[in-house]
Design a protein around this motif. Structure first.
Motif, PDB file in Angstrom:
ATOM      1  N   ARG A 356       0.827  -1.207   0.000  1.00  0.00           N
ATOM      2  CA  ARG A 356       0.000   0.000   0.000  1.00  0.00           C
ATOM      3  C   ARG A 356       0.863   1.260   0.000  1.00  0.00           C
ATOM      4  O   ARG A 356       0.746   2.105  -0.863  1.00  0.00           O
ATOM      5  CB  ARG A 356      -0.886  -0.042   1.238  1.00  0.00           C
ATOM      6  N   ASN A 357       1.726   1.351   1.011  1.00  0.00           N
ATOM      7  CA  ASN A 357       2.609   2.521   1.112  1.00  0.00           C
ATOM      8  C   ASN A 357       4.060   2.153   0.878  1.00  0.00           C
ATOM      9  O   ASN A 357       4.906   3.018   0.780  1.00  0.00           O
ATOM     10  CB  ASN A 357       2.526   3.140   2.519  1.00  0.00           C
ATOM     11  N   SER A 358       4.331   0.865   0.875  1.00  0.00           N
ATOM     12  CA  SER A 358       5.723   0.414   0.873  1.00  0.00           C
ATOM     13  C   SER A 358       5.961  -0.587  -0.249  1.00  0.00           C
ATOM     14  O   SER A 358       5.160  -1.490  -0.449  1.00  0.00           O
ATOM     15  CB  SER A 358       6.044  -0.266   2.205  1.00  0.00           C
ATOM     16  N   GLY A 359       7.078  -0.407  -0.924  1.00  0.00           N
ATOM     17  CA  GLY A 359       7.357  -1.245  -2.085  1.00  0.00           C
ATOM     18  C   GLY A 359       8.258  -2.431  -1.800  1.00  0.00           C
ATOM     19  O   GLY A 359       8.930  -2.936  -2.708  1.00  0.00           O
ATOM     20  N   PRO A 378       6.049   2.890  -4.530  1.00  0.00           N
ATOM     21  CA  PRO A 378       5.468   4.171  -4.106  1.00  0.00           C
ATOM     22  C   PRO A 378       6.498   5.186  -3.633  1.00  0.00           C
ATOM     23  O   PRO A 378       6.266   6.386  -3.731  1.00  0.00           O
ATOM     24  CB  PRO A 378       4.545   3.802  -2.932  1.00  0.00           C
ATOM     25  N   GLU A 379       7.620   4.704  -3.124  1.00  0.00           N
ATOM     26  CA  GLU A 379       8.602   5.600  -2.502  1.00  0.00           C
ATOM     27  C   GLU A 379       9.420   6.383  -3.514  1.00  0.00           C
ATOM     28  O   GLU A 379      10.066   7.377  -3.154  1.00  0.00           O
ATOM     29  CB  GLU A 379       9.580   4.804  -1.621  1.00  0.00           C
ATOM     30  N   VAL A 380       9.447   5.915  -4.751  1.00  0.00           N
ATOM     31  CA  VAL A 380      10.325   6.540  -5.752  1.00  0.00           C
ATOM     32  C   VAL A 380       9.468   7.152  -6.860  1.00  0.00           C
ATOM     33  O   VAL A 380       8.798   6.434  -7.593  1.00  0.00           O
ATOM     34  CB  VAL A 380      11.312   5.494  -6.334  1.00  0.00           C
ATOM     35  N   PRO A 381       9.475   8.476  -6.963  1.00  0.00           N
ATOM     36  CA  PRO A 381       8.642   9.126  -7.984  1.00  0.00           C
ATOM     37  C   PRO A 381       9.111   8.796  -9.399  1.00  0.00           C
ATOM     38  O   PRO A 381      10.305   8.569  -9.622  1.00  0.00           O
ATOM     39  CB  PRO A 381       8.825  10.623  -7.695  1.00  0.00           C
ATOM     40  N   GLY A 411       0.804   0.555  -4.557  1.00  0.00           N
ATOM     41  CA  GLY A 411       0.763   1.951  -4.121  1.00  0.00           C
ATOM     42  C   GLY A 411       1.557   2.881  -5.029  1.00  0.00           C
ATOM     43  O   GLY A 411       1.567   4.101  -4.830  1.00  0.00           O
ATOM     44  N   ALA A 412       2.229   2.323  -6.039  1.00  0.00           N
ATOM     45  CA  ALA A 412       3.055   3.161  -6.923  1.00  0.00           C
ATOM     46  C   ALA A 412       2.167   4.037  -7.800  1.00  0.00           C
ATOM     47  O   ALA A 412       1.022   3.677  -8.105  1.00  0.00           O
ATOM     48  CB  ALA A 412       3.931   2.272  -7.805  1.00  0.00           C
ATOM     49  N   GLY A 413       2.698   5.187  -8.176  1.00  0.00           N
ATOM     50  CA  GLY A 413       2.058   6.037  -9.187  1.00  0.00           C
ATOM     51  C   GLY A 413       0.680   6.547  -8.828  1.00  0.00           C
ATOM     52  O   GLY A 413      -0.090   6.935  -9.713  1.00  0.00           O
ATOM     53  N   GLN A 414       0.355   6.612  -7.560  1.00  0.00           N
ATOM     54  CA  GLN A 414      -0.996   7.062  -7.176  1.00  0.00           C
ATOM     55  C   GLN A 414      -1.227   8.513  -7.575  1.00  0.00           C
ATOM     56  O   GLN A 414      -2.349   8.928  -7.831  1.00  0.00           O
ATOM     57  CB  GLN A 414      -1.232   6.869  -5.674  1.00  0.00           C
ATOM     58  N   ASN A 415      -0.133   9.298  -7.640  1.00  0.00           N
ATOM     59  CA  ASN A 415      -0.252  10.703  -8.041  1.00  0.00           C
ATOM     60  C   ASN A 415      -0.653  10.842  -9.512  1.00  0.00           C
ATOM     61  O   ASN A 415      -1.062  11.908  -9.957  1.00  0.00           O
ATOM     62  CB  ASN A 415       1.068  11.445  -7.774  1.00  0.00           C
ATOM     63  N   LEU A 416      -0.545   9.751 -10.247  1.00  0.00           N
ATOM     64  CA  LEU A 416      -0.881   9.798 -11.672  1.00  0.00           C
ATOM     65  C   LEU A 416      -2.320   9.359 -11.921  1.00  0.00           C
ATOM     66  O   LEU A 416      -2.789   9.356 -13.047  1.00  0.00           O
ATOM     67  CB  LEU A 416       0.080   8.889 -12.461  1.00  0.00           C
ATOM     68  N   LEU A 417      -3.001   8.963 -10.854  1.00  0.00           N
ATOM     69  CA  LEU A 417      -4.378   8.477 -10.985  1.00  0.00           C
ATOM     70  C   LEU A 417      -5.349   9.477 -10.370  1.00  0.00           C
ATOM     71  O   LEU A 417      -4.968  10.278  -9.516  1.00  0.00           O
ATOM     72  CB  LEU A 417      -4.543   7.128 -10.263  1.00  0.00           C
ATOM     73  N   VAL A 519      10.538   1.750   1.832  1.00  0.00           N
ATOM     74  CA  VAL A 519      11.843   1.546   1.195  1.00  0.00           C
ATOM     75  C   VAL A 519      12.571   2.887   1.155  1.00  0.00           C
ATOM     76  O   VAL A 519      12.003   3.890   0.718  1.00  0.00           O
ATOM     77  CB  VAL A 519      11.666   1.010  -0.248  1.00  0.00           C
ATOM     78  N   ASP A 520      13.800   2.895   1.628  1.00  0.00           N
ATOM     79  CA  ASP A 520      14.604   4.108   1.565  1.00  0.00           C
ATOM     80  C   ASP A 520      15.260   4.165   0.179  1.00  0.00           C
ATOM     81  O   ASP A 520      16.080   3.305  -0.151  1.00  0.00           O
ATOM     82  CB  ASP A 520      15.668   4.054   2.682  1.00  0.00           C
ATOM     83  N   PRO A 521      14.899   5.169  -0.627  1.00  0.00           N
ATOM     84  CA  PRO A 521      15.484   5.230  -1.973  1.00  0.00           C
ATOM     85  C   PRO A 521      17.004   5.398  -1.949  1.00  0.00           C
ATOM     86  O   PRO A 521      17.653   5.208  -2.978  1.00  0.00           O
ATOM     87  CB  PRO A 521      14.824   6.467  -2.595  1.00  0.00           C
ATOM     88  N   ASN A 522      17.554   5.749  -0.782  1.00  0.00           N
ATOM     89  CA  ASN A 522      19.014   5.859  -0.674  1.00  0.00           C
ATOM     90  C   ASN A 522      19.650   4.611  -0.108  1.00  0.00           C
ATOM     91  O   ASN A 522      20.851   4.590   0.167  1.00  0.00           O
ATOM     92  CB  ASN A 522      19.387   7.041   0.217  1.00  0.00           C
TER      93      ASN A 522
END
Ligand SMILES: Nc1ncnc2c1ncn2[C@@H]1O[C@H](COP(=O)(O)OP(=O)(O)O)[C@@H](O)[C@H]1O
Ligand SMILES: O=P(O)(O)OC[C@H]1O[C@](O)(COP(=O)(O)O)[C@@H](O)[C@@H]1O
Ligand SMILES: [Mg+2]
Length: 539
Positions: A356-359, A378-381, A411-417, A519-522
């Protein structure tokens, strides 16, 4: 006394710096921590911001306000003391200082159990391998030498080593409940997760070893406390003996349900004084509220959680049970997508996994398979369209490899929906279906560029979480289930149990649900995933 229940932390630390990307706004402990960008060169202002570490950092710890003044020569000791207090675990003696402790009825070696267990099982052994209440597990085990080390979590500019100790889980020599006076209840809430039955089974088995005879399951999550049509299920070793051989939950699950005071009313009526709650963030928030309410009513009750979520989004833990199984099960879907894509002319396989919030599932499943070309979490735009978008890269893959596999977290790409603001019965946001969206966009795009492609979309999400636990999760469930019972008998309440740096620990519930782990993208792990897929940044 094991000191206070720590407050939920919602804090903000501003690291003065010209680049807004290092303005850290987050919750909990990580708010003290400056997360580094992927490469120092990408953010030179960060390096020059070293002096900002020397300033006092104001940190709000829920109700209390803690300020870490890094110019104070004793800041480290103070920080460690505060940490210890935050991670102290509530104990029955906080409310009942005169609560009687008796010698544990849990023995490592014993003769056959007798009908009359009062006074403990007969044992031939003097040594039982008990855990001392002062035993601790170290939460963080890497000493970073520089804030530029990958994944570095630092409090000051030198990344000074700070010790963060949490309570070791396991059986204690003294227990605060007489087994014959215990009525234990087990409840499973939220979505399904591989291993629920394994945990139920081990809670029951361990309770019986202590000598508890009155064990019940509450059906269909918290709803089972209020719905008059739902009756308790008596549990025993005999009932649970083989339940781990299938997935799901023997007790059933649900979202939503009665208020906390209704739940505690029902517990009082039923005489439940040990409650084992298996669930994710929402369930644990409920468990903590039940614990608080029991304390308010001066009920001598132990409420112990066991974190359940295939999303793996519970803070501090190496992993939650069911996660490994989910990753393993996802391999079948990814492999099918690969075979389909590889066998078709210009084949594209798309797999949607939960999260949901975590990849975490999508990341680990992609890593494990080695067959994924694009992993979206979801964590990486990312952008789908445009010169750096996913579709452009997909075209490149088709041109150069002839086929491609995409793995997306739900949860990925929710900003695109389009947002619907719809919630489920527990108040969780109902997500848009990004898997379907990217499938449609892919088909549209390739039509536009007049390139024939064969797109196959696989959504195995419910198949993955309904399977039985694999061997490694089976072991994890066993240990967590047993430790939950040890924690309750030891007199702890408002706690949960987890695996931390391969050891098992008790943590106060608010600390693990302050916000969902992501997930920490770093992190090295995400970088490994990128190395494996070979995907570029889609921004
Ligand atoms: N903040 C909260 N306080 C009390 N109960 C909660 C809270 N959030 C969720 N719950 C309850 O916990 C149960 C499970 O929550 P849910 O979010 O669906 O699953 P999960 O525990 O897996 O995150 C539901 O019955 C829900 O009503
Ligand atoms: O369809 P449901 O039952 O609402 O479940 C969907 C959700 O369940 C999960 O698998 C786990 O969520 P919980 O931890 O809240 O149970 C999520 O990844 C997913 O969004
Ligand atoms: Mg949840």
């Amino acid at each position: 006394m094991e000191t206070l229940s720590p407050p939920i932390i919602t804090s903000t630390v501003s690291i003065p710096c010209s680049n807004s990307s290092v303005l850290v706004r987050s919750h909990g402990l990580s708010s003290l921590i400056l997360r580094k960008p992927r490469s120092p060169a990408a953010n030179p202002s960060l390096i020059s911001s070293r002096s900002s570490f020397t300033r006092a950092s104001a940190v709000e710890h829920g109700k209390t306000s803690v300020s870490i003044d890094l110019s104070d020569p004793n800041w480290k000791r103070k920080y460690e003391r505060e940490f210890e207090e935050r991670f102290s675990i509530p104990h029955i003696t906080d409310v009942f200082p005169d609560a009687e402790a008796i010698r544990s009825t849990f023995c490592l070696k014993m003769r056959s159990p007798t009908e009359d267990f009062v006074g403990g099982y007969p044992s031939d052994e003097e040594w039982h391998g008990y855990i001392n209440n002062n035993d601790r597990v170290l939460l963080k085990v890497i000493s970073y030498s520089s804030p530029t080390s990958a994944g570095a979590e630092c409090i000051d500019s030198d990344c000074s080593w700070v010790e963060q100790w949490i309570h070791r889980a396991g059986p204690r020599e003294k227990i605060y409940f007489r087994p014959e006076q215990v009525k234990a209840a087990i409840i499973t809430c939220g979505g399904l997760c591989p291993g629920l039955n394994d945990v139920i089974r081990h809670i029951v088995i361990t309770l019986e070893i202590y000598g508890v005879k009155n064990i019940v399951g509450i059906p269909f999550g918290y709803k089972g406390f209020s719905d008059k049509d739902l009756t308790e299920m008596p549990l025993s070793r005999k009932v649970v003996q083989n339940i781990h051989l299938s997935g799901g939950s023997l007790l059933g699950v649900s979202r939503g349900g009665p208020s906390v005071s209704e739940i505690v009313d029902s517990m009082e009526e039923r005489g439940i004084n040990m409650l084992f709650v298996l669930g994710g963030n929402g369930t644990h928030a409920g468990a903590n509220a039940i614990h608080d309410e029991c304390r308010k009513r001066k009920m001598k009750v132990a409420v112990v959680g066991v974190p359940k979520t295939i999303d793996n989004d519970i803070l501090h833990m190496d992993k939650t049970f069911g996660f490994d199984t989910a990753v393993e099960e996802a391999q079948r879907a990814i492999n099918s997508a690969y075979i389909e894509a590889h066998s078709a002319y210009h084949g594209i396989g798309i797999v949607k996994l939960m999260g949901r919030n975590s990849g975490f599932i999508a990341m680990q499943a992609s890593l494990a398979s080695g067959q994924v070309d694009i992993c979206l979490i979801p964590e990486v735009p990312f952008n789908i369209h445009g010169p750096n978008g996913v579709l452009k890269h997909l075209k490149y893959l088709i041109e150069t490899k002839g086929s491609a596999v995409i793995c997306v977290a739900e949860g990925a790409g929710q900003n695109l929906l389009e947002k619907t603001n719809a919630k489920d019965a527990s108040g969780n946001t109902i997500l848009g279906d990004f898997g379907v969206h990217i499938q449609q966009e892919t088909k549209k795009y390739f039509k536009e560029v007049s390139m024939p492609v064969d797109v196959k979309y696989i959504d195995p999400t419910y198949m993955i979480r309904a399977v039985r636990a694999n061997a490694s999760d089976g072991i994890l469930c066993t240990v967590l289930g047993q430790n939950a019972v040890h924690g309750a008998f030891a007199g702890y309440s408002g706690i949960t149990v987890g695996i931390i740096n391969t050891h098992y620990a008790y943590l106060p519930i608010p600390e693990v649900i302050a916000y969902p782990k992501s997930v920490d993208p770093n992190s090295r792990m995400w970088h490994r995933c990128l190395t494996s897929t070979g995907q570029p940044d889609f921004i």
